[in-house]
Design a protein around this motif. Structure first.
Motif, PDB file in Angstrom:
ATOM      1  N   GLU A  75       0.834  -1.202   0.000  1.00 21.97           N
ATOM      2  CA  GLU A  75       0.000   0.000   0.000  1.00 21.97           C
ATOM      3  C   GLU A  75       0.870   1.253   0.000  1.00 21.97           C
ATOM      4  O   GLU A  75       0.601   2.222  -0.723  1.00 21.97           O
ATOM      5  N   GLN A  76       1.905   1.209   0.788  1.00 19.92           N
ATOM      6  CA  GLN A  76       2.826   2.348   0.808  1.00 19.92           C
ATOM      7  C   GLN A  76       3.530   2.497  -0.535  1.00 19.92           C
ATOM      8  O   GLN A  76       3.787   3.611  -1.001  1.00 19.92           O
ATOM      9  N   LEU A  77       3.809   1.342  -1.157  1.00 21.49           N
ATOM     10  CA  LEU A  77       4.446   1.389  -2.477  1.00 21.49           C
ATOM     11  C   LEU A  77       3.538   2.068  -3.485  1.00 21.49           C
ATOM     12  O   LEU A  77       3.983   2.859  -4.326  1.00 21.49           O
ATOM     13  N   ILE A  78       2.271   1.760  -3.402  1.00 16.26           N
ATOM     14  CA  ILE A  78       1.311   2.395  -4.315  1.00 16.26           C
ATOM     15  C   ILE A  78       1.331   3.906  -4.131  1.00 16.26           C
ATOM     16  O   ILE A  78       1.417   4.672  -5.091  1.00 16.26           O
ATOM     17  N   VAL A  79       1.272   4.320  -2.884  1.00 13.19           N
ATOM     18  CA  VAL A  79       1.203   5.758  -2.611  1.00 13.19           C
ATOM     19  C   VAL A  79       2.470   6.461  -3.079  1.00 13.19           C
ATOM     20  O   VAL A  79       2.425   7.480  -3.777  1.00 13.19           O
TER      21      VAL A  79
ATOM     22  N   THR B 298      -4.577   4.415 -13.751  1.00 12.35           N
ATOM     23  CA  THR B 298      -4.551   3.185 -12.968  1.00 12.35           C
ATOM     24  C   THR B 298      -3.716   2.114 -13.665  1.00 12.35           C
ATOM     25  O   THR B 298      -3.009   1.344 -13.011  1.00 12.35           O
ATOM     26  N   ARG B 299      -3.780   2.082 -14.979  1.00  7.48           N
ATOM     27  CA  ARG B 299      -2.977   1.096 -15.695  1.00  7.48           C
ATOM     28  C   ARG B 299      -1.486   1.371 -15.530  1.00  7.48           C
ATOM     29  O   ARG B 299      -0.692   0.472 -15.267  1.00  7.48           O
ATOM     30  N   ARG B 300      -1.143   2.622 -15.726  1.00  8.85           N
ATOM     31  CA  ARG B 300       0.262   2.988 -15.614  1.00  8.85           C
ATOM     32  C   ARG B 300       0.784   2.729 -14.201  1.00  8.85           C
ATOM     33  O   ARG B 300       1.870   2.173 -14.018  1.00  8.85           O
ATOM     34  N   LEU B 301      -0.004   3.107 -13.242  1.00  2.00           N
ATOM     35  CA  LEU B 301       0.413   2.908 -11.862  1.00  2.00           C
ATOM     36  C   LEU B 301       0.556   1.426 -11.539  1.00  2.00           C
ATOM     37  O   LEU B 301       1.509   1.003 -10.878  1.00  2.00           O
TER      38      LEU B 301
ATOM     39  N   PRO C 126      -6.491  -4.369 -10.715  1.00  2.00           N
ATOM     40  CA  PRO C 126      -7.446  -4.570  -9.614  1.00  2.00           C
ATOM     41  C   PRO C 126      -6.829  -4.534  -8.221  1.00  2.00           C
ATOM     42  O   PRO C 126      -7.546  -4.279  -7.245  1.00  2.00           O
ATOM     43  N   VAL C 127      -5.544  -4.789  -8.104  1.00  3.51           N
ATOM     44  CA  VAL C 127      -4.958  -4.748  -6.755  1.00  3.51           C
ATOM     45  C   VAL C 127      -5.061  -3.327  -6.166  1.00  3.51           C
ATOM     46  O   VAL C 127      -5.185  -3.166  -4.956  1.00  3.51           O
ATOM     47  N   LEU C 128      -5.029  -2.356  -7.041  1.00  2.00           N
ATOM     48  CA  LEU C 128      -5.176  -0.989  -6.553  1.00  2.00           C
ATOM     49  C   LEU C 128      -6.510  -0.831  -5.825  1.00  2.00           C
ATOM     50  O   LEU C 128      -6.599  -0.157  -4.799  1.00  2.00           O
ATOM     51  N   TYR C 129      -7.506  -1.488  -6.362  1.00  2.00           N
ATOM     52  CA  TYR C 129      -8.850  -1.330  -5.806  1.00  2.00           C
ATOM     53  C   TYR C 129      -9.062  -2.208  -4.577  1.00  2.00           C
ATOM     54  O   TYR C 129     -10.067  -2.089  -3.894  1.00  2.00           O
TER      55      TYR C 129
ATOM     56  N   LYS D 203     -10.343   2.753  -2.597  1.00  2.00           N
ATOM     57  CA  LYS D 203     -11.670   2.735  -3.232  1.00  2.00           C
ATOM     58  C   LYS D 203     -11.604   3.184  -4.680  1.00  2.00           C
ATOM     59  O   LYS D 203     -12.467   2.827  -5.473  1.00  2.00           O
ATOM     60  N   GLY D 204     -10.624   3.929  -5.011  1.00  4.75           N
ATOM     61  CA  GLY D 204     -10.496   4.403  -6.388  1.00  4.75           C
ATOM     62  C   GLY D 204      -9.296   5.308  -6.522  1.00  4.75           C
ATOM     63  O   GLY D 204      -8.504   5.475  -5.586  1.00  4.75           O
ATOM     64  N   LYS D 205      -9.156   5.873  -7.687  1.00  3.72           N
ATOM     65  CA  LYS D 205      -8.003   6.731  -7.935  1.00  3.72           C
ATOM     66  C   LYS D 205      -8.003   7.927  -6.986  1.00  3.72           C
ATOM     67  O   LYS D 205      -6.947   8.348  -6.507  1.00  3.72           O
ATOM     68  N   GLY D 206      -9.191   8.439  -6.734  1.00  8.42           N
ATOM     69  CA  GLY D 206      -9.274   9.585  -5.832  1.00  8.42           C
ATOM     70  C   GLY D 206      -8.749   9.274  -4.446  1.00  8.42           C
ATOM     71  O   GLY D 206      -8.074  10.109  -3.827  1.00  8.42           O
TER      72      GLY D 206
END
Lengths: 233, 233
Positions: B15-19, B36-39, B48-51, B55-58
């Motif tokens: 999760e921290q990696l995503i941020v 979302t694809r690029r990220l 889908p792991v992002l979600y 909850k979303g990109k926001g």
DNA sequence: GCACGATTGCTAGCGATGCTAGAATCACGG
DNA sequence: CCGTGATTCTAGCATCGCTAGCAATCGTGC
């Protein structure tokens, strides 16, 4: 020739229709609702006609923003002249100077009220009126203000190439701020600073980042700190 | 249990990696490039792991913004304590008061430099240092600042429900501004006004709407108009 | 040691976006 | 009355945020 003129006129009318429709739609439902399909449906044409008038959605927003600057200049001028007295402005600084120094630092010299109150009340009332009008403008037309200052970035701003309405709006602020500039303060830069403060109040206030209740108090504090006889500071 | 903890830890790391990846990508190529694809590709996972984390990109942008407020608070604190002396802050106002009035209006009483200089230099240096640090923060991390103040709107701001880092950052400003508040001025509202002015300078400056050359001058003007012994105004 | 069960992550796809190419339609001039 | 040229529309592309449903993987209990 007449037939050509009629077509050009109709085309100009349609272009104006696009701009005003985009603005109304944005004001009603936000800019996210202004899609090219939705906008096309609203003006009862198909999508590609938008691209025969504008290079893209961004250009449409820019056109809306430009229209907003015209109105902003008018609003500020009305507020300033209404509170300041009958002085009919100085005509801006587009012709001639390019830097942010004003040509008329002695505006308050001709104000009859100036000497009576220690040259504080007239300019001060003008400053508060302009500040009030500015934030009210932003609050009443949030989508328009957003297009002017947050979205469209392809407008040249702080340069001689900036469109006339932008300079006109800035000049109104300049005329309101200049009387309050100390001798060692550049009126143009002081105006930029005051403008930035107003912009901050407007944007942070609108997005709920500042409590709405104290808005008037904040405005009063800002003008109090920027206004007043410079000598007393 | 240990295995459960490891999974939760790995999940938190991801999760921290995503941020942090979202932030770096935004800082490098702008928020429009953060799809979302690029990220997902950047973190070497599928979309889908992002979600499963947000909850979303926001929500991802909100997480980035929150991290930004933590850093902003630290930057402001460092600037203030560095310029002000050794005073170790007042601990904010989260506990207890809910309105924007500060509990420590007499902070300058314990400052050794205060009496020597007519209680002007210490607080004034702190104010300019904080103002400088604020605009520098915004200028050096434009995408982060954008996430904090222009994009993510789903953060509660001016309310008790606002996250702690937001209050921490505001409290730093509050501590720097309070010594300059006149007796009839609410320190909290004065701080809001000062903050708005800084925000305006930061945003207008970054989008090219203010000439970059005069930035330092504008900052000096702003602090000069807000600082100084309140009695002299 | 091994099959089972649940959790995790992926492939594939939906609706909607900005924008564009080429077909079709319309109005005008001869 | 018809050809010609400009104008407008239909259809489609690539990409966006987001989600459903399947596949594989991992830990657990016998």
């Amino acid at each position: 020739m007449s037939i050509q003129e009629r077509r050009e006129r109709e085309r100009a009318e349609r272009e104006q229709l696009i701009v005003s429709t985009a603005r109304e739609l944005a004001e009603a439902e936000g800019w996210d609702a202004v899609t090219t399909r939705r906008l096309a449906a609203e003006i009862e044409y198909s999508q590609p006609v938008l691209y025969s008038h504008f290079k893209g959605k961004g250009a449409i927003m820019t056109a809306v923003a430009l229209q907003g600057f015209v109105e902003l200049a008018a609003v500020l001028r009305a507020a300033r002249t209404g509170a300041e007295g009958s002085r009919a402005g100085t005509g801006g600084r587009r012709a001639g100077a390019q830097g942010p120094q004003a040509e008329d630092a002695g505006a308050s010299a001709g104000d009859p009220r100036a000497s009576a109150e220690g040259r504080a009340e007239g300019p001060r009332a003008a400053l508060t009126a302009v500040a009030d009008a500015y934030t009210a403008f932003a609050a009443e037309r949030p989508a328009l203000y957003e297009a002017m200052f947050t979205r469209a970035v392809d407008l040249p701003f702080a340069s001689p190439e900036a469109p006339a309405p932008l300079w006109a709006a800035f000049d109104e602020l300049l005329d309101a701020v200049t009387p309050h500039a100390a001798p060692d303060e550049d009126p143009g830069i002081l105006t930029e600073t005051f403008w930035a403060a107003l912009h901050g109040l407007a944007t942070l206030g609108r997005s709920g980042r500042l409590p709405a209740a104290a808005h008037t108090t904040r405005l009063a504090l800002l003008t109090a700190h920027f206004a007043g006889p410079p000598a007393a500071r």
